[in-house]
Structure formats: structure tokens, C-alpha cells
Enzyme design. Structure first.
Site, PDB file in Angstrom:
ATOM      1  N   SER A 145       0.857  -1.187   0.000  1.00  0.00           N
ATOM      2  CA  SER A 145       0.000   0.000   0.000  1.00  0.00           C
ATOM      3  C   SER A 145       0.890   1.233   0.000  1.00  0.00           C
ATOM      4  CB  SER A 145      -0.885   0.016   1.256  1.00  0.00           C
ATOM      5  OG  SER A 145      -1.498   1.281   1.438  1.00  0.00           O
ATOM      6  N   TYR A 158      -1.364  -0.741  10.398  1.00  0.00           N
ATOM      7  CA  TYR A 158      -1.531  -1.077   8.980  1.00  0.00           C
ATOM      8  C   TYR A 158      -0.340  -0.575   8.171  1.00  0.00           C
ATOM      9  CZ  TYR A 158      -3.599  -1.202   4.283  1.00  0.00           C
ATOM     10  OH  TYR A 158      -3.839  -1.436   2.945  1.00  0.00           O
TER      11      TYR A 158
END
Length: 261
Positions: A145, A158
Site C-alpha cells: 500500500s 496497517y
């Protein structure tokens, strides 16, 4: 020869987290490009529905319900993938989750859940598949990501898992190059998936995302899938250890004043 370089025909591919969003798009892309795909997700109902859908289209897909964030799930995967084929040409570590909250509000269990799902699963599944990937054209693609490249408000755990996944990509690329296994990553920005829609339903938040995206739109799952497929093709045979941002220009968007070069 040119056609073969841009094909995934006769490739055996394993994809995790594969019944919705980016994962489902990746499986669809590989199948349409001629690959055989073993796809994995936790929910048996979702796996069965997707397998039926792809098989009805005449595509060579086989589903497996297993939670690769657990040792038991990975053991089940190891057993099934070896029975499915004695060779893997590509592994896509796509499974992921998130819990959005300030770092100070995470419980230890929540922190562990994000790390086990996003990072530990990718590391252990990659090691589990290493011998099968020694086919001469083995490729691993980790779905990371942009949160692993720069700060965005996804929550620290995350982002930490995605940054670690990108570094894992670099390390394994060097370590496994002698086995003819390439290891790369893709780093999506906001993509139109169920996970992203949770925050993009807020009109102000969506407007802020679009304002920071030079291309001025949300990405599509198929656009991430195309990047993943390319990295597994013979045409990408000299590319390893790289992280390709699929982000509409977000990560290169510094300071811009409208109308000025």
C-alpha cells in the site's frame, strides 16, 4: 515469441485473499490471461460462489477456504497446494485487513490481528511456497500500500505492516534470486473496494482524497490486477525487488499551485 512474453498461459498461480476487491480482480485477470489459479479466502460460502462463477465461464479456478493468518490455515494451504500442482509459477500475497483508529487506542489483540493477517501471512506463505516456485520462472507479488511509503491516515499498525512488506520484498528478491524467483510488490492508493468504501462514503473525505490524487479519480481493482499480472509475466523477467505504486500519482504529488509549471 512476443505473444508468449505477454501471456500467463500454462502458469500455475496461487492468490490469497481472493474473493472480493483487489484479490478477486487479480484472480480474474490471471484466469483471462490463461493461468490456472488456486485462490484462497477464509469464508467457504464466498469461495464456493467465486469458484462456481469462474468455472461457469470456462476458467480454470479452484478455491480453498483457509485463514492464512493462522498456522492451521497455512498447514491446510500447504497440503492443498502440493496436491494441486508440483509447480508454482506465481504467488500473490494479497490477504489484508485494517482497524482504523489512533495508535494510542489499539488493544494488543487488535495490533496482533493486523500484523498476523497482513505481514506474517505473507512471510510464511512465501516460505511455504518457495520450493514450488523454483520452476525457473517463479514470481512473488506482495500487495502492499502507499501507506507503506508515506503517511496516510490508515492507522499506524496497517502502515507498519505494509512498510515491512515492502522491505521483505527487497530482502527476498535478493535472497531468492539464485533460485530464479523474482519478488516484487505493488502499492495501491485508494481503490474502489469494499474496504475503501467504508471511508470514501464520507463526501468530505472522498473530496480530500481526490484533491491529493493528480489523476483526479479513485482507482479500479482491475488496474491493480493488471500491474500484478505484468510483474508475473516473462516480459518482466528482469524486474525484481521493486515496488510499483498504483496510485494515480499520489506518492509523487508534492506542492503544486494551479496554473504554474
Amino acid at each position: 515469441m512476443t505473444t508468449d512474453r505477454w501471456s500467463l498461459g500454462n502458469h500455475n498461480v496461487l492468490v490469497t485473499g481472493a474473493t472480493r476487491g483487489i484479490g478477486a480482480a487479480i484472480v480474474d485477470e490471471f484466469l483471462e490471461l490463461g493461468a490456472r489459479v488456486l485462490f484462497v479466502a477464509r469464508n467457504q460460502k464466498d469461495v464456493t460462489a467465486r469458484e462456481s462463477e469462474w468455472r461457469e465461464r470456462g476458467l480454470d479456478a479452484r478455491g480453498l477456504a483457509a485463514d492464512v493468518a493462522t498456522r492451521q490455515g497455512r498447514a491446510r494451504l500447504a497440503e492443498q497446494v502440493s496436491a494441486w500442482s508440483d509447480r508454482l509459477d506465481a504467488l500473490v500475497n494479497n490477504v489484508g485487513t485494517n482497524i482504523r483508529k489512533p495508535a494510542s487506542r489499539y488493544s494488543e489483540d487488535e495490533f496482533d490481528a493486523v500484523f498476523k493477517t497482513n505481514l506474517e501471512s505473507a512471510f510464511h506463505v512465501s516460505r511455504l511456497c518457495r520450493e514450488l516456485l523454483r520452476s525457473g520462472q517463479g514470481s512473488v507479488v506482495n500487495v502492499a500500500s502507499v501507506a507503506g511509503l508515506t503517511h496516510i491516515c490508515t492507522g499506524a499498525p496497517y502502515a507498519m505492516t505494509k512498510a515491512a512488506m515492502i522491505q521483505m520484498t527487497r530482502n527476498l528478491a535478493v535472497e531468492w534470486a539464485s533460485d530464479h524467483i523474482r519478488v516484487n510488490a505493488v502499492a495501491p492508493w485508494y481503490i474502489d473496494t469494499p474496504l475503501a468504501r467504508q471511508v470514501l462514503e464520507d463526501d468530505d473525505y472522498r473530496a480530500a482524497v481526490l484533491d491529493r490524487t493528480p489523476m483526479g479519480r479513485i482507482g479500479e481493482p482491475a488496474e491493480v490486477a493488471a500491474a500484478v499480472a505484468f510483474l508475473c509475466m516473462p516480459a518482466a523477467g528482469y524486474i525484481t525487488g521493486q515496488c510499483l505504486a498504483v496510485d494515480g500519482g499520489f506518492t509523487v504529488n508534492g506542492f503544486q499551485v494551479d496554473g504554474r509549471p
